[in-house]
Design an enzyme around this catalytic site. Sequence first.
Site, PDB file in Angstrom:
ATOM      1  N   GLY A   1      -8.630   9.465   8.802  1.00 50.20           N
ATOM      2  CA  GLY A   1      -9.050   9.605  10.194  1.00 50.20           C
ATOM      3  C   GLY A   1     -10.080  10.690  10.455  1.00 50.20           C
TER       4      GLY A   1
ATOM      5  N   ALA B   1      -9.672   5.654   3.264  1.00 50.15           N
ATOM      6  CA  ALA B   1      -9.507   6.841   4.105  1.00 50.15           C
ATOM      7  C   ALA B   1     -10.728   7.749   4.108  1.00 50.15           C
ATOM      8  CB  ALA B   1      -8.299   7.661   3.693  1.00 50.15           C
ATOM      9  N   GLY B   2     -11.075   8.209   5.325  1.00 50.07           N
ATOM     10  CA  GLY B   2     -12.093   9.239   5.493  1.00 50.07           C
ATOM     11  C   GLY B   2     -13.478   8.728   5.825  1.00 50.07           C
TER      12      GLY B   2
ATOM     13  N   LYS C   1       0.878  -1.167   0.000  1.00 55.69           N
ATOM     14  CA  LYS C   1       0.000   0.000   0.000  1.00 55.69           C
ATOM     15  C   LYS C   1       0.913   1.214   0.000  1.00 55.69           C
ATOM     16  CE  LYS C   1      -3.171   2.770   2.686  1.00 55.69           C
ATOM     17  NZ  LYS C   1      -3.907   2.964   3.944  1.00 55.69           N
TER      18      LYS C   1
ATOM     19  N   THR D   1      -9.557   3.804  11.433  1.00 60.19           N
ATOM     20  CA  THR D   1      -9.951   4.603  12.583  1.00 60.19           C
ATOM     21  C   THR D   1     -11.433   4.438  12.942  1.00 60.19           C
ATOM     22  OG1 THR D   1      -8.318   6.205  11.819  1.00 60.19           O
ATOM     23  CG2 THR D   1      -9.779   6.919  13.582  1.00 60.19           C
TER      24      THR D   1
END
Lengths: 65, 257
Positions: free
Chosen positions: B157, B184-185, B96, B207
């Site tokens: 996050g 992400a997000g 990644k 997260t």
Amino acid sequence: MRLIINGEPLEVTSRTLGDLLGELDYEGDWLATALNGELVRAAARSTFTLNEGDKVEILTPRQGG
Amino acid sequence: MLKLYGTELSSRLLLGTAQYPSPAILMDAVKASETAIVTVSLRREMAGGKSGDKFWSLIQSLGVHVLPNTAGCHTVKEAVLTAQMARDIFATNWIKLEVIGNHDTLQPDVFALVEAARILTADGFNVFPYTTDDLVVAERLLEAGCEVLMPWCAPIGSALGPLNLHALRALRGHFPEVPMIVDAGLGRPSHAATVMELGFDAILLNTAVAKAGDPVVMAAAFAKAVDAGHMAFHAGMLEPRDVAVPSTPVIGRAVFT
């Protein structure tokens, strides 16, 4: 001989990267090493000679996202 | 079934392994998510330390694929070296690829990302690039040899969820055959369902699960949302319309006059 190991200066006696791991008590089997910004594969450590001022990175698996 | 670089995967949810309250909760969350891929990182080991060994033993016991990352790298050189070190430890060509370009937003330096992707692909890596939702950058990454793309939907996050549905739709529409993982997000299961309904192939979370009140239950909730969104995309969803249309047949209704 003075080396920079994971960003910290350290006085060591080992002449090879393989010996250095033993001298510093790195017991883990799962380590990756680099010398002066270049990968040193596990199999090559025992013959990889160290020189004054070399920068050594020793990494291990950790949590990641 | 989801196929990434020739590997068939039973789940469309990829899970990060950081920030869990305890190793036991991490293990339970991975099981509850039914993920087939977890992400891991590489960090400096202190002399005499064995924390890496403990963590790695835990991950191995889960029986899932491992996707190492280059998190925290800010230059092409750092990212390439970290990827090479990861391959030496994990014995996988998967990486990644993260090359961070901004400290506040943690958004990728897409120029360095493309260059690193080109170098690593030429070196035999299967690159999973963490990128923005920019269409042209996606094209450059594919030209560099990437066979999978991982666009963000919001900063890492942040839990903001998909901020630019137009850009995500454009990506999906332009590259219908490229496996794309929204990375992400994402903050809540409805965000995951939304991007899966757009036709994305998978999501990558960390997260939103790890910092949830109950990470194990949240992992299961995300798994259901991913499946629901994926199923809905393939089932053919109704287009929104401005006028009401009765769902109950009008013909045959009683008339009380």
